[in-house]
Motif scaffolding. Structure first.
Motif, PDB file in Angstrom:
ATOM      1  N   ALA A  40       0.835  -1.208   0.000  1.00  0.00           N
ATOM      2  CA  ALA A  40       0.000   0.000   0.000  1.00  0.00           C
ATOM      3  C   ALA A  40       0.866   1.252   0.000  1.00  0.00           C
ATOM      4  CB  ALA A  40      -0.931  -0.010   1.202  1.00  0.00           C
ATOM      5  N   LEU A  41       1.949   1.186   0.741  1.00  0.00           N
ATOM      6  CA  LEU A  41       2.850   2.342   0.846  1.00  0.00           C
ATOM      7  C   LEU A  41       3.531   2.629  -0.495  1.00  0.00           C
ATOM      8  CD1 LEU A  41       3.589   4.130   3.244  1.00  0.00           C
ATOM      9  CD2 LEU A  41       5.527   2.636   3.695  1.00  0.00           C
ATOM     10  N   LEU A  42       3.893   1.567  -1.204  1.00  0.00           N
ATOM     11  CA  LEU A  42       4.586   1.743  -2.483  1.00  0.00           C
ATOM     12  C   LEU A  42       3.626   2.081  -3.620  1.00  0.00           C
ATOM     13  CD1 LEU A  42       7.196  -1.192  -2.422  1.00  0.00           C
ATOM     14  CD2 LEU A  42       7.602   1.222  -1.919  1.00  0.00           C
ATOM     15  N   ALA A  43       2.340   1.840  -3.405  1.00  0.00           N
ATOM     16  CA  ALA A  43       1.363   2.037  -4.479  1.00  0.00           C
ATOM     17  C   ALA A  43       1.101   3.519  -4.713  1.00  0.00           C
ATOM     18  CB  ALA A  43       0.065   1.322  -4.134  1.00  0.00           C
ATOM     19  N   SER A  44       0.649   3.823  -5.907  1.00  0.00           N
ATOM     20  CA  SER A  44       0.276   5.191  -6.258  1.00  0.00           C
ATOM     21  C   SER A  44      -0.957   5.094  -7.151  1.00  0.00           C
ATOM     22  CB  SER A  44       1.421   5.867  -7.000  1.00  0.00           C
ATOM     23  OG  SER A  44       0.951   6.943  -7.765  1.00  0.00           O
ATOM     24  N   PRO A  45      -1.940   5.987  -6.969  1.00  0.00           N
ATOM     25  CA  PRO A  45      -3.141   5.894  -7.807  1.00  0.00           C
ATOM     26  C   PRO A  45      -2.853   6.122  -9.291  1.00  0.00           C
ATOM     27  CG  PRO A  45      -3.152   7.901  -6.460  1.00  0.00           C
ATOM     28  CD  PRO A  45      -2.018   7.057  -5.973  1.00  0.00           C
ATOM     29  N   CYS A  46      -1.729   6.750  -9.604  1.00  0.00           N
ATOM     30  CA  CYS A  46      -1.470   6.992 -11.034  1.00  0.00           C
ATOM     31  C   CYS A  46      -0.565   5.939 -11.662  1.00  0.00           C
ATOM     32  CB  CYS A  46      -0.975   8.413 -11.291  1.00  0.00           C
ATOM     33  SG  CYS A  46       0.430   8.964 -10.336  1.00  0.00           S
ATOM     34  N   HIS A  47      -0.387   4.792 -10.981  1.00  0.00           N
ATOM     35  CA  HIS A  47       0.380   3.696 -11.577  1.00  0.00           C
ATOM     36  C   HIS A  47      -0.391   2.392 -11.425  1.00  0.00           C
ATOM     37  CE1 HIS A  47       3.824   6.118 -12.433  1.00  0.00           C
ATOM     38  NE2 HIS A  47       3.834   6.582 -11.212  1.00  0.00           N
TER      39      HIS A  47
ATOM     40  N   GLY B 106      -0.308  13.828 -16.505  1.00  0.00           N
ATOM     41  CA  GLY B 106       0.052  15.035 -15.765  1.00  0.00           C
ATOM     42  C   GLY B 106       0.262  14.750 -14.282  1.00  0.00           C
ATOM     43  N   GLN B 107      -0.584  13.872 -13.727  1.00  0.00           N
ATOM     44  CA  GLN B 107      -0.435  13.519 -12.301  1.00  0.00           C
ATOM     45  C   GLN B 107       0.900  12.829 -12.049  1.00  0.00           C
ATOM     46  OE1 GLN B 107      -3.963  11.194 -11.732  1.00  0.00           O
ATOM     47  NE2 GLN B 107      -5.312  12.994 -11.816  1.00  0.00           N
ATOM     48  N   ARG B 108       1.293  11.964 -12.972  1.00  0.00           N
ATOM     49  CA  ARG B 108       2.584  11.281 -12.819  1.00  0.00           C
ATOM     50  C   ARG B 108       3.730  12.294 -12.842  1.00  0.00           C
ATOM     51  NH1 ARG B 108       1.488   6.165 -16.986  1.00  0.00           N
ATOM     52  NH2 ARG B 108      -0.038   5.134 -15.649  1.00  0.00           N
ATOM     53  N   VAL B 109       3.609  13.258 -13.731  1.00  0.00           N
ATOM     54  CA  VAL B 109       4.671  14.273 -13.815  1.00  0.00           C
ATOM     55  C   VAL B 109       4.672  15.123 -12.543  1.00  0.00           C
ATOM     56  CG1 VAL B 109       5.512  16.281 -15.085  1.00  0.00           C
ATOM     57  CG2 VAL B 109       4.646  14.297 -16.331  1.00  0.00           C
ATOM     58  N   GLU B 110       3.481  15.468 -12.042  1.00  0.00           N
ATOM     59  CA  GLU B 110       3.416  16.261 -10.804  1.00  0.00           C
ATOM     60  C   GLU B 110       4.051  15.509  -9.638  1.00  0.00           C
ATOM     61  OE1 GLU B 110      -0.706  17.162 -10.401  1.00  0.00           O
ATOM     62  OE2 GLU B 110      -0.470  19.164 -11.297  1.00  0.00           O
ATOM     63  N   GLU B 111       3.759  14.217  -9.560  1.00  0.00           N
ATOM     64  CA  GLU B 111       4.355  13.388  -8.511  1.00  0.00           C
ATOM     65  C   GLU B 111       5.883  13.453  -8.611  1.00  0.00           C
ATOM     66  OE1 GLU B 111       2.894   9.025  -7.124  1.00  0.00           O
ATOM     67  OE2 GLU B 111       4.339   8.942  -8.764  1.00  0.00           O
ATOM     68  N   LEU B 112       6.362  13.402  -9.821  1.00  0.00           N
ATOM     69  CA  LEU B 112       7.806  13.438 -10.051  1.00  0.00           C
ATOM     70  C   LEU B 112       8.378  14.809  -9.690  1.00  0.00           C
ATOM     71  CD1 LEU B 112       9.422  11.892 -13.244  1.00  0.00           C
ATOM     72  CD2 LEU B 112      10.404  13.822 -12.045  1.00  0.00           C
ATOM     73  N   LEU B 113       7.673  15.872 -10.097  1.00  0.00           N
ATOM     74  CA  LEU B 113       8.158  17.225  -9.797  1.00  0.00           C
ATOM     75  C   LEU B 113       8.137  17.493  -8.294  1.00  0.00           C
ATOM     76  CD1 LEU B 113       6.509  19.258 -12.705  1.00  0.00           C
ATOM     77  CD2 LEU B 113       8.926  18.627 -12.440  1.00  0.00           C
ATOM     78  N   ALA B 114       7.225  16.827  -7.589  1.00  0.00           N
ATOM     79  CA  ALA B 114       7.153  16.979  -6.134  1.00  0.00           C
ATOM     80  C   ALA B 114       8.207  16.119  -5.426  1.00  0.00           C
ATOM     81  CB  ALA B 114       5.758  16.602  -5.641  1.00  0.00           C
ATOM     82  N   GLY B 115       8.952  15.350  -6.193  1.00  0.00           N
ATOM     83  CA  GLY B 115      10.013  14.527  -5.617  1.00  0.00           C
ATOM     84  C   GLY B 115       9.509  13.240  -4.996  1.00  0.00           C
ATOM     85  N   GLY B 192      27.863  15.356 -18.862  1.00  0.00           N
ATOM     86  CA  GLY B 192      27.868  13.939 -18.489  1.00  0.00           C
ATOM     87  C   GLY B 192      28.196  12.998 -19.625  1.00  0.00           C
ATOM     88  N   ARG B 193      28.617  11.804 -19.233  1.00  0.00           N
ATOM     89  CA  ARG B 193      28.999  10.779 -20.197  1.00  0.00           C
ATOM     90  C   ARG B 193      27.952   9.690 -20.329  1.00  0.00           C
ATOM     91  NH1 ARG B 193      34.437  10.916 -21.408  1.00  0.00           N
ATOM     92  NH2 ARG B 193      33.730   9.674 -23.141  1.00  0.00           N
ATOM     93  N   VAL B 194      26.946   9.727 -19.461  1.00  0.00           N
ATOM     94  CA  VAL B 194      25.890   8.711 -19.504  1.00  0.00           C
ATOM     95  C   VAL B 194      24.539   9.411 -19.525  1.00  0.00           C
ATOM     96  CG1 VAL B 194      24.840   6.728 -18.353  1.00  0.00           C
ATOM     97  CG2 VAL B 194      27.303   7.142 -18.131  1.00  0.00           C
ATOM     98  N   LEU B 195      23.705   8.999 -20.454  1.00  0.00           N
ATOM     99  CA  LEU B 195      22.359   9.553 -20.550  1.00  0.00           C
ATOM    100  C   LEU B 195      21.362   8.418 -20.382  1.00  0.00           C
ATOM    101  CD1 LEU B 195      20.609  12.071 -21.329  1.00  0.00           C
ATOM    102  CD2 LEU B 195      20.616  11.138 -23.654  1.00  0.00           C
ATOM    103  N   ALA B 196      20.536   8.504 -19.342  1.00  0.00           N
ATOM    104  CA  ALA B 196      19.462   7.530 -19.158  1.00  0.00           C
ATOM    105  C   ALA B 196      18.168   8.145 -19.675  1.00  0.00           C
ATOM    106  CB  ALA B 196      19.324   7.161 -17.684  1.00  0.00           C
ATOM    107  N   LEU B 197      17.395   7.340 -20.415  1.00  0.00           N
ATOM    108  CA  LEU B 197      16.177   7.846 -21.045  1.00  0.00           C
ATOM    109  C   LEU B 197      14.951   7.109 -20.538  1.00  0.00           C
ATOM    110  CD1 LEU B 197      17.291   8.245 -24.760  1.00  0.00           C
ATOM    111  CD2 LEU B 197      16.961  10.051 -23.052  1.00  0.00           C
ATOM    112  N   GLY B 198      13.968   7.885 -20.079  1.00  0.00           N
ATOM    113  CA  GLY B 198      12.692   7.327 -19.659  1.00  0.00           C
ATOM    114  C   GLY B 198      11.567   8.218 -20.123  1.00  0.00           C
ATOM    115  N   ASP B 199      10.347   7.838 -19.821  1.00  0.00           N
ATOM    116  CA  ASP B 199       9.214   8.577 -20.363  1.00  0.00           C
ATOM    117  C   ASP B 199       7.965   8.399 -19.504  1.00  0.00           C
ATOM    118  OD1 ASP B 199       7.866   5.985 -21.531  1.00  0.00           O
ATOM    119  OD2 ASP B 199       9.959   5.984 -22.177  1.00  0.00           O
ATOM    120  N   ILE B 200       7.059   9.348 -19.687  1.00  0.00           N
ATOM    121  CA  ILE B 200       5.751   9.326 -19.025  1.00  0.00           C
ATOM    122  C   ILE B 200       4.716   9.686 -20.070  1.00  0.00           C
ATOM    123  CG2 ILE B 200       4.267  10.562 -17.390  1.00  0.00           C
ATOM    124  CD1 ILE B 200       6.682  10.888 -15.568  1.00  0.00           C
ATOM    125  N   GLY B 201       3.615   8.944 -20.114  1.00  0.00           N
ATOM    126  CA  GLY B 201       2.565   9.295 -21.053  1.00  0.00           C
ATOM    127  C   GLY B 201       1.558   8.174 -21.223  1.00  0.00           C
TER     128      GLY B 201
END
Lengths: 372, 372
Positions: A40-47, B106-115, B192-201
């Motif tokens: 539950a702690l690791l869960a998120s409604p947007c995943h 957008g919610q996923r991105v907000e979660e990410l921006l909130a750390g 940097g010498r390493v680029l990691a690529l991910g995505d949200i959508g």
């Protein structure tokens, strides 16, 4: 040969009388409510549910190990991780079951003591204390004079290599018990919440195959099945299997984990089994390296089934027997990097997954704190 | 519907005329002599050949990328690793191809921006700079006022989500080119010498399935095959496949990577493809996350086959299409953790393997120095 076979089986059966062996108390970790709390702690409604897959499973296990009374804000502690490498020699190498000579075990340990083995590089970069235990090498070892690799060397030598198990039991029941106790003792004096276990010893995979075969009922041809290769490789495999079958027949009456360990094990395997038992009794996380360390875990689980809860399996090697062992342990290893080396390399490669698990949980615990 | 289908195919075919798209020069890394040199350096007489298995292969690849003129004592450099997360919305979500609504992106991105997203925790523990790029979300974003997660946000919005590709091309050829160029531009300004690529959508996996199917000739039912589940899951899968088939038929004339990207791709996929191209042209190590980032790598490889040499695949997800994509890329991912999340989580979990590879090589380079 018949009479000596009988003598051997009497010798190893003595081990069923426990001599001085007192096994530590190991608590099972299982608490389904705790698992649900972590999920539950690791869960998120947007995943999606269980978005973190096996990382969620890993976090759950680590929490079960460290928080039997319920999850605390402190989260998972991984401080002062310890890498223990047990080294020993095996008499069965006389039968030509390995591509390497017995001297190679000592050379591998020297390489490690000089700081030049792969495990040194990995221990350094991942912040592990590294300790080598001479569990029973054929030769004497000394720490090199130079700066070396900041490696501690402990001498807990039970003998100068085991005996040739085709001719008799690899070790006496007394030696098996002494090795188990030495393994427990070594761990008792180490700090840290995580214990990684690895090993060095030419011939040890032959032991692992025999232990797997006997303790899990796996046909020896499967348990000892080595990587495919043609020509001389194929001949060597046949020769090896024949020798292992001789050993298995000689020790056909060895059934209990302690009997099997004494008859067909090795000093480093026995000590690793002891280390597993002690670490689990202290609720440490036990990070298991390869096939041989896995066989030691199998023995430990045979002695105390609860230890299974404390084991994290670092990797799956190229050894077909290792795959079967993991299936019998119902274990999914963290990595599959086709390693052909022991020493703890696979355990240390997998270690950062525990750090990631710790970080994933810590983030959610902190978020929970912030929102209260 | 027929006439609009034709209009769409004319639109996307414009992309074959390269507009303003200038692709950067990417050098192939291949130097068999260098591989042999690395293998010899990692070898030890007291271990089997290729004892480090796929770690050796990884070291070889990283050396090929960074030392085209021959191995230097400096070894592998991994300084200032960058995690780039591209976010965008997809018009095809209108067709009910995802279990999540468009707002979720957008919610996923907000979660990410909130750390508070998993990728924040992993970027922090593994020392990555984290940058989110709005490649084309349906909504506007702002950095939160609080301490957040030390995340940089770049707005390179190409549009407010792509169009519904069942009705017409997801984007115009001009948009596809603009997105590719934006991806290149973002990387050009990163250290940097390493680029990691991910995505949200939300909806991006539908794009990835269509790109895989068209670019590799994989049947759509396989490329879009989602995890098994009964009842409503099965109905949802059938519905989804039907919609993807409609899109595939509508864009049946899209064949070249750029045509396919414009017709059935996404803004974040196009930008990731651009990022791959630019990073490879600068000889950076490119660490690819999941199915969607993998589809972007597929597009980039279609445009410049040499980029394949620079790609390290972090993990294999539960998505069956991802497995097929990796096979077509002839790639063995480092991890298989059954993740159901993008964002770069799998790339960051795999990252310590690069650190281990660096350490394993550095040890041998240092030993070689000492013995000279």
């Amino acid at each position: 040969m018949d009479s000596s076979g009988q003598a051997a089986s009497i010798d190893t059966r003595m081990a069923t009388r426990p001599l001085d062996l007192e096994l530590p108390v190991v608590q099972p970790t299982g608490r389904p409510a705790l698992d649900a709390q972590v999920a539950a702690l690791l869960a998120s409604p947007c995943h999606p549910d269980h978005a973190l897959g096996r990382m969620e499973t890993l976090v759950q296990q680590l929490v079960r190990i460290q928080h039997p009374e319920g999850l605390e804000v402190a989260g998972i502690s991984l401080e002062r991780p310890q890498m223990l490498v047990f080294a020993a020699d095996h008499g069965i190498v006389d039968e030509g079951v390995s591509a390497f000579s017995q001297e190679t075990s000592g050379q591998r340990v020297e390489e490690l003591l000089a700081g030049e083995a792969p495990v040194n590089a990995l221990a350094r970069v991942h912040g592990f204390d590294l300790t080598v235990v001479d569990a029973g090498l054929a030769r004497q070892l000394e720490l090199p004079a130079g700066p070396g690799g900041r490696v501690a060397l402990l001498s807990r030598k039970i003998g100068h290599g085991t005996r040739n198990m085709v001719l008799g039991p690899a070790m006496s029941a007394r030696q098996a018990v002494a090795a188990l106790q030495a393994g427990m003792d070594v761990v008792r004096h180490l700090p840290g919440r995580v214990l990684a276990l690895g090993d060095i010893g030419v011939g040890s995979k032959a032991c692992a195959s025999l232990l797997l075969s006997r303790l899990c009922g796996v046909p020896l041809a499967d348990a000892s099945g080595q990587e495919q290769g043609g020509g001389t490789d194929s001949l060597r495999r046949q020769h090896r299997l024949k020798k292992l079958q001789l050993a298995a027949v000689r020790h056909r009456k060895a059934v209990s984990p302690l009997e099997v360990l004494a008859a067909m094990g090795g000093f480093e395997i026995a000590m690793q089994a002891g280390a597993v038992l002690q670490a689990a009794s202290e609720r440490r996380i036990v990070l298991i390296d390869g096939f041989v360390a896995g066989a030691a875990a199998l023995v430990a689980r045979g002695l105390k089934p609860e230890v299974g809860d404390y084991l994290v399996f670092g990797h799956r090697s190229t050894e077909p027997g290792h795959r079967l062992l993991l299936i019998h342990m119902q274990a999914q290893p963290l990595l599959d990097m086709e390693l052909r080396i022991g020493q703890g390399v696979g355990a240390l490669l997998a270690w950062p997954m525990l750090q990631s698990a710790q970080a994933l949980l810590a983030r959610r615990l902190a978020a929970g704190q912030g929102s209260r």
